[in-house]
Enzyme design. Structure first.
Site, PDB file in Angstrom:
ATOM      1  CG  ASP A 179      -2.068   1.094   1.050  1.00  0.00           C
ATOM      2  OD1 ASP A 179      -2.998   1.051   0.096  1.00  0.00           O
ATOM      3  OD2 ASP A 179      -1.254   2.219   1.395  1.00  0.00           O
ATOM      4  CB  CYS A 211      -2.980   0.886  -2.760  1.00  0.00           C
ATOM      5  SG  CYS A 211      -2.353   2.922  -2.765  1.00  0.00           S
ATOM      6  CG  ASP A 212      -3.598  -3.008   0.265  1.00  0.00           C
ATOM      7  OD1 ASP A 212      -2.339  -3.379  -0.740  1.00  0.00           O
ATOM      8  OD2 ASP A 212      -3.058  -2.860   1.759  1.00  0.00           O
ATOM      9  CB  VAL A 213      -8.973  -0.481   0.852  1.00  0.00           C
ATOM     10  CG1 VAL A 213     -11.161  -0.903   0.979  1.00  0.00           C
ATOM     11  CG2 VAL A 213      -8.394  -1.008   2.276  1.00  0.00           C
ATOM     12  N   GLY A 216      -9.117  -4.380  -3.376  1.00  0.00           N
ATOM     13  CA  GLY A 216     -10.171  -5.720  -3.145  1.00  0.00           C
ATOM     14  C   GLY A 216     -11.525  -4.889  -3.475  1.00  0.00           C
TER      15      GLY A 216
END
Length: 413
Positions: A140, A168-170, A173
């Site tokens: 992230d 970035c991660d969320v 996802g």
């Protein structure tokens, strides 16, 4: 009532946030999710940050409810074969390991679709499955820097700042979840699965849409504007009242006129410097300073009352402990309590989408490492003696119960 994804079977081979967030979302709305973790270590995020009752890290908990968990050694051919049997019966595989990592275990899309042509194989990586950086690792913070998000975050006269949430991660996802559902819809017509390929990079490109458009239109890269919006609108930013901070989010001429009424500055309405968003932005230093001087004279509650009455968006800048006490969160069931057997309960964010006919639910707490190994392997035909033999040889591991985790030497964030 059954959720909209009731009957969907998902296998997750993921760690940290992006992949687990995707499969958790599918599980929240009815999918049966099996999380595959490493023996003895599990998902690295099990060891990140403070935990519930000293045994369950909040980072892990927030993306791993509504899953059953098994512990398997994927480097052992027998372990990889067991997971392949699971995937052969699955609708979806979610993977956010480095590009090519699962191929070594025979779990890449090309091999798996041979025996399960209906499989939807969702890969989430740093840079996507193709291109010169496809095999480069990313997380992230790395991607916030690489994609320029940090260059837009912070005060104009300060350095770049990481955005607080793991955006970035969320976002990756979320994009993966959308991709899976698009592939499911396509499979209704074609009868075939497909590969879903997304990345932290592409999730951020989607979030940067307005900033990229501005760059292409003007040739000038956007810069940090602090709490102000794109372009530095002086009536769309944070201000400090005499007892705390608030934001005013005034973005059109009607709102500006109402703001002038609340601030008792009617002369601004006819001032030629302030007749449009663009002209107000041109004179932003003067206008922002003048508004700040007025706002500083009264407490936050005063301004919230008057701006709300005038129809001008205004909010206190809440801390999270204040946010969770808001009545609106209770009304929308934004928080849920989950029972941890033998320990107590934990509270976490609820389901973000409300469906009137097929609502989602939280049915399972985040699994203990290897908690469901035995029951899942029984479901694909293994006997109790088979499972015991595999466990004795270190191919799989079964539930060891709740215990304070010992952080592995290689587990870091």
């Amino acid at each position: 009532m059954a959720g909209p994804l009731d009957g969907m079977k998902v296998v997750e081979i993921g760690v940290a946030m992006a992949g687990p967030f995707c499969s958790m979302t599918l599980g929240d709305y009815g999918a049966q999710v099996i999380k595959v973790e490493r023996i003895g270590v599990g998902d690295d995020s099990r060891y990140w940050g403070e935990g519930f009752h000293g045994v369950l890290a909040g980072y892990y908990a927030c993306t791993n409810r509504n899953k059953r968990g098994i512990a398997v050694d994927l480097k052992n051919p027998e372990g990889a074969a067991l997971v392949r049997r699971l995937v052969d019966q699955a609708d979806v595989l979610v993977d956010n390991y480095r590009v090519g990592a699962l191929a070594r275990a025979g779990l890449d899309y090309e091999q798996l679709r041979e025996t399960n042509p209906r499989l939807i194989y969702c890969s989430i990586s740093g840079f996507g499955a193709t291109g010169p950086l496809s095999k480069r690792p990313a997380n992230d913070l790395f991607m916030q820097a690489y994609t320029g998000g940090m260059s837009l975050t912070g005060e104009p006269d300060g350095g770049p700042v990481k955005m607080g949430p793991s955006v970035c991660d969320v976002t990756a996802g979320m994009m993966a979840t959308i991709g899976v559902l698009l592939a499911v819809e396509a499979r209704h017509r074609t009868g075939r699965g497909q590969r879903v390929d997304t990345s932290l990079l592409e999730g951020q490109i989607s979030m940067l849409g307005q900033h990229l458009t501005r760059l292409f239109a003007t040739g000038e890269p956007p810069t940090r504007t602090g709490s102000a919006g794109l372009g530095g609108n002086p009536t769309y930013r944070a201000f400090e009242a005499c007892d705390g901070w608030l934001v005013i989010a005034c973005f059109n001429d009607r709102m500006f006129r109402d703001l002038c009424t609340v601030l008792d500055q009617q002369s601004w309405v006819t001032d030629e410097r302030f007749q449009s968003n663009s002209s107000r932005t041109e004179h932003r230093d003067f206008l922002a300073a003048a508004i700040a001087q007025i706002i500083a004279k009264q407490p936050t509650a005063h301004w919230l009352e008057h701006f709300e009455a005038a129809g001008v968006p205004c909010s206190p800048i809440n801390t999270l402990d204040r946010l969770v006490r808001e009545e609106q969160l209770q009304a929308r069931e934004c928080l849920v309590d989950i029972d941890l057997p033998g320990l107590g309960s934990m509270r976490m964010g609820g389901l973000p989408v409300k469906l009137s006919e097929t609502p989602g639910s939280v049915a399972l707490h985040p699994p203990r490492l290897g908690q469901h190994t035995e029951v899942v392997l029984r479901e694909i035909g293994l006997s109790a003696s088979d499972i015991a033999n595999l466990a004795e040889r270190g191919v799989v591991a079964t539930d060891a119960g709740w215990s304070a985790p010992n952080v592995p030497a290689n587990a870091s964030h």
